[in-house]
Design an enzyme around this catalytic site. Structure first.
Site, PDB file in Angstrom:
ATOM      1  N   PHE A 103       0.873  -1.177   0.000  1.00  0.00           N
ATOM      2  CA  PHE A 103       0.000   0.000   0.000  1.00  0.00           C
ATOM      3  C   PHE A 103       0.906   1.222   0.000  1.00  0.00           C
ATOM      4  O   PHE A 103       1.743   1.375   0.893  1.00  0.00           O
ATOM      5  CB  PHE A 103      -0.905  -0.009   1.237  1.00  0.00           C
ATOM      6  CG  PHE A 103      -1.792  -1.217   1.321  1.00  0.00           C
ATOM      7  CD1 PHE A 103      -3.103  -1.173   0.864  1.00  0.00           C
ATOM      8  CD2 PHE A 103      -1.320  -2.412   1.843  1.00  0.00           C
ATOM      9  CE1 PHE A 103      -3.934  -2.290   0.925  1.00  0.00           C
ATOM     10  CE2 PHE A 103      -2.144  -3.537   1.907  1.00  0.00           C
ATOM     11  CZ  PHE A 103      -3.447  -3.479   1.447  1.00  0.00           C
ATOM     12  N   GLU A 104       0.717   2.104  -0.968  1.00  0.00           N
ATOM     13  CA  GLU A 104       1.741   3.119  -1.211  1.00  0.00           C
ATOM     14  C   GLU A 104       1.962   4.091  -0.058  1.00  0.00           C
ATOM     15  O   GLU A 104       3.001   4.720   0.027  1.00  0.00           O
ATOM     16  CB  GLU A 104       1.428   3.893  -2.487  1.00  0.00           C
ATOM     17  CG  GLU A 104       0.090   4.592  -2.444  1.00  0.00           C
ATOM     18  CD  GLU A 104      -0.275   5.178  -3.809  1.00  0.00           C
ATOM     19  OE1 GLU A 104       0.620   5.501  -4.577  1.00  0.00           O
ATOM     20  OE2 GLU A 104      -1.482   5.297  -4.072  1.00  0.00           O
TER      21      GLU A 104
END
Lengths: 306, 251, 306, 251
Positions: free
Chosen positions: B49-50
């Site tokens: 998840f960035e």
């Protein structure tokens, strides 16, 4: 050195008109809304905003007329949709035109990391072939000098913010700060910035911070102000303290479709409250209580002894 | 029909994740697709998840954003965005998910400007991490609403690169790998031929090839073996509805 | 996936002849001596060693004939002086000539960081005007394409190790690892490497590691082997576990002035012991006990709850 | 004489640190100079240790290396090497300390190769962080033994840049700032004139200008006001001896 002050004092002293300000660096969490609202209340003008994706806060600052330039990967409302003030500024020049330098999340992080390393740029192969270099002079199409064929490469120019505003869980009055959870580009921005303002849920004893020096986010000598502002990230979440207040994002999205709607929202939640304490009072104790941490998930300590 | 188009899209997206893969999870429906994949055929898939999170287990609660606190508790790594993006740049990410406001027949996506970027009709939010995922992941899955105004001959602005103008375009511009593998839409699933042009591989059970074509802004190629998309299984629906009980994303 | 194995198995399976190996990444602490000694025992050849300053371990591997190339900022013995085996290899080609690519600590970190970011190089202004580019083809003198005057710049070429060996305080059998104290270039090397071997003082339950995901050093899917090897960093220190055994460094310095002296030392402490357990037995329980942590300094936990 | 040359060098080095400065602390004697400065005139100085440590208080025990456990407990930051070096590259470090095997009249240092680097007589350990400190700190303090074979007209290999060939050399090669401020030796203190050439500013009380000259491998300039180096004060000696009671570094 005791750097503790109010948010009003910190913004007055360290964020002048025309400053470039990095904020909202964890993406959707730990967004310094209280600090952003104080910028609006003090009528700050000609700011450059720097961030990765910005969940609602950049839109508010743009709508309030504080902003001349945005360097960011995404300006919107993550759970609700487009950013109306950002749209009006770009599409119609309302309240005034703004410059946008389109980054991706990776290029934004590399721009700050480059500044953190004292490097003029960092080369990358992301965003090759896209239009981003056409709307961002800080993404320069070049060729890799280390290859004979001269393969294409993007040079991401270093971006050094005048100030980075970090909302953190705990800090001491000297500026040692602990932040946990997803860090986004907080470390890169804090290292890159000329000055750091720390807004903390809690100001605690120095010993608590120094008990775990690996968790400290940036050297304290770079921190110019420490503000204790519980709830200062609402409606964004703060791991270990409170959850995300989703309704606020949806309400904001609905109410700000028109300039008049935005102005009414701004009066109610920013201009009409002197500070975060009043803001939380307006929110209501029951609603605020519902967002508070319900169960603990403490970290297992480590031993720094010898 | 006892499921929504979104539920079918989530199930279809989940099936694109193979066990053991590293997945760059995007916003909205992919958040749930990752959960479905993990709980069915891909138990060892890893989610990036960035915002700076790596998960090996689904988050215990529905996520509205990827930085919601339930996504951090029990994470297998909480870190800095450039580290995750850097690993993707080095080829460690097998598959990434993104959406878009406009897509064209070569799978290029626009989430930045409708009209000219100098005087746009609509200013969209921008790339976020989408341009990076489209540039650097080994394969790209696109999820979006199938509407004629969104499925255009050529996007107004390339935010996230697909196959560009087709052919060897990605190599020519210097992208290291990747390219779209599928577009999962509200009406069907498009895949890409060897020239990098999208074609209809399957249409959802509640629509037809003609309807898909009518909602596509270019002359859409259709696979010889085009067929209805398999509907979500009971298990998939159960997982989706347990995870998103109020249908925030899936209804 | 359970990746637990012995150090012998890990070195056999994941460090072939000719591999490039990053190790000793925290500088003077958490040096994986046990792993280095296992490389020597298995007669590994043609290695490239990658590290910042190396406190004694690179010297041992060079003296044992394992090494063809060194990419490092410093090879010596921090508290005692020069590295005799390194000197013999460079000055006299004993036991065989080696290639040395001279880095500074910063350029070494940038080379690994570049690989971690998937960037072909990172530009820097350190080491301009020095002779390092003359003895390191990975430091390329160039000009900054973003400046009209073309100011001088060094391009530090990315270095991607085949494997990084990290000695850590605690890990689980899947490869989640916690490391604390000074980190040196461990994060950069672990992110850059094609594979990571984790050697831990303790293998503990997964829950302990995941209770504090910010302290995890590298994603577990990059870890190919987890080895529990208490005392595996001796004589270097492990924060929270044991201190530095200074005498070993001084004794090594004295005894290895000649090839024969080095060989005798090697027989006694590496070739003559099958593994780390036997090594610690030879060291003696009393001496080992004296190095153990005397007082605790636990970190104050943080709460990841919501 | 009731102090050792090393003790005088530590005291002299400590006096070069101003209060509030960020100091890149080197190995050996500078480890102690930082402690003396902190405990006397520079209580708010901050120490950077390249292994990844920042301290605002002296370490509670003598350090043999900067990564010794006492240097980590109570640290104000424990981090990654490139972050500290990066801050120095951006100008945040006021002063850095290094030593060397050879120094020349322009303050260039060699810790890499004696003789030709293609066929060296002696292979020295190399730069460590020294080249970075010499390149990037705002000013550089050099500490070393004053011997004729070490103080040479021109170093065999520039590991750490001083003023190069003198004059505007640093600007010409692109270094962003800095340059040596003093060389603190076992015999005296050298400073630099505006052309970047070292001259003798003071000689230690136990030696003479002539002796210093005899131990210098070039025709050493001498300041008109050359004078004996002030010896360590009682307080300085007390702090040094408390911190290094067995004289590991200072005897």
């Amino acid at each position: 050195m005791n750097k503790r002050m109010t948010l009003r004092e910190a913004v007055e002293q360290f964020v002048p008109d025309g400053a470039s300000v990095a904020l909202g660096l964890c993406l959707e969490s730990l967004i310094p809304f209280a600090a952003g609202h104080e910028l609006i209340r003090q009528g700050r003008r000609h700011l450059t905003l720097i961030g990765p994706i910005s969940d609602m806060l950049f839109d508010q600052l743009i709508g309030a007329g504080c902003v001349d330039c945005v360097m960011a990967a995404w300006v919107g409302n993550v759970s609700a949709g487009l950013a109306h003030c950002f749209r009006r500024a770009v599409e119609q020049g309302l309240p005034h035109p703004i410059e946008v330098r389109d980054h991706s999340n990776f290029t934004m992080s590399l721009a700050l990391l480059a500044a953190a390393l004292g490097a003029p740029f960092i080369p990358t192969r992301t965003v090759l072939g896209t239009d981003l270099p056409n709307t961002n002079p800080d993404l320069i199409e070049s060729t890799n000098p280390l290859t004979e064929a001269g393969e294409p490469i993007i040079l991401v120019r270093a971006v050094q913010p005048d100030v980075a505003i970090l909302h953190v869980q705990r800090a001491d009055e000297e500026g040692h700060a602990h932040m946990w959870g997803n860090l986004g580009i907080s470390v890169e921005a804090a290292l890159a910035a000329k000055a750091v303002i720390v807004v903390a849920e809690e100001v605690v004893e120095r010993d608590v911070l120094l008990s775990d020096p690996n968790r400290i986010i940036v050297p304290a000598h770079k921190v110019v102000a420490v503000v204790e502002e519980p709830g200062g990230a609402h409606p964004s979440p703060v791991q270990g303290y409170y959850g995300r207040d989703h309704d606020v994002y949806h309400e904001y999205h609905r109410r700000t479709r028109t300039p008049e709607g935005f102005q009414a929202w701004l009066e109610e939640w920013v201009l009409g409250v002197p500070d975060r304490t009043a803001y939380l009072a307006r929110l209501g104790a029951e609603r605020w209580q519902r967002l508070q941490r319900r169960r603990s998930a403490p970290s297992v300590p480590v031993d720094y002894g010898y | 029909m006892d499921y929504t188009p979104q539920e079918l899209m989530v199930a279809a997206a989940a099936r694109e994740i193979k066990d053991g893969e590293v997945v760059f999870v995007g916003m909205r429906l992919p958040l749930i697709a990752f959960v479905v994949a993990k709980r069915t055929h891909a138990p060892t898939a890893v989610g990036y998840f960035e915002c700076g999170i790596v998960r090996e287990t689904p988050s215990p609660e529905l996520l509205y954003t990827m930085a919601d606190p339930p996504n951090v508790v029990g994470a297998a790594w909480a870190t800095q965005l450039p580290y995750l993006m850097g690993l993707m740049a080095s080829g460690w990410v097998d598959v990434g998910f993104i959406g878009g406001a406009q897509v064209d027949k070569h799978g290029n996506l626009n989430t930045s400007y409708i009209g000219s970027f100098k005087a746009p009709d609509v200013r969209l939010p921008g790339s976020g991490g989408a341009a990076d995922i489209a540039s650097l992941a080994r394969r790209l899955l696109i999820i979006m609403a199938h509407e004629r105004r969104r499925f255009v001959e050529q996007v107004d602005y390339i935010t996230s690169p697909g196959y560009g103008e087709g052919g060897e375009w990605r190599q020519m511009v210097g992208l290291p790998r990747g390219g779209p593998s599928a577009i999962i839409t509200t009406l069907g699933i498009l895949r890409f031929d060897e020239r990098g042009e999208a074609y209809l591989a399957s249409y959802h059970p509640f629509t037809t090839v003609d309807e898909v074509r009518a909602n596509t802004g270019w002359a859409l190629n259709v696979a010889p073996d085009v067929h209805p998309t398999p509907p979500p299984t009971e298990e998939e629906l159960r997982i989706i509805r347990e995870y998103d009980p109020h249908g925030f994303w899936t209804r």
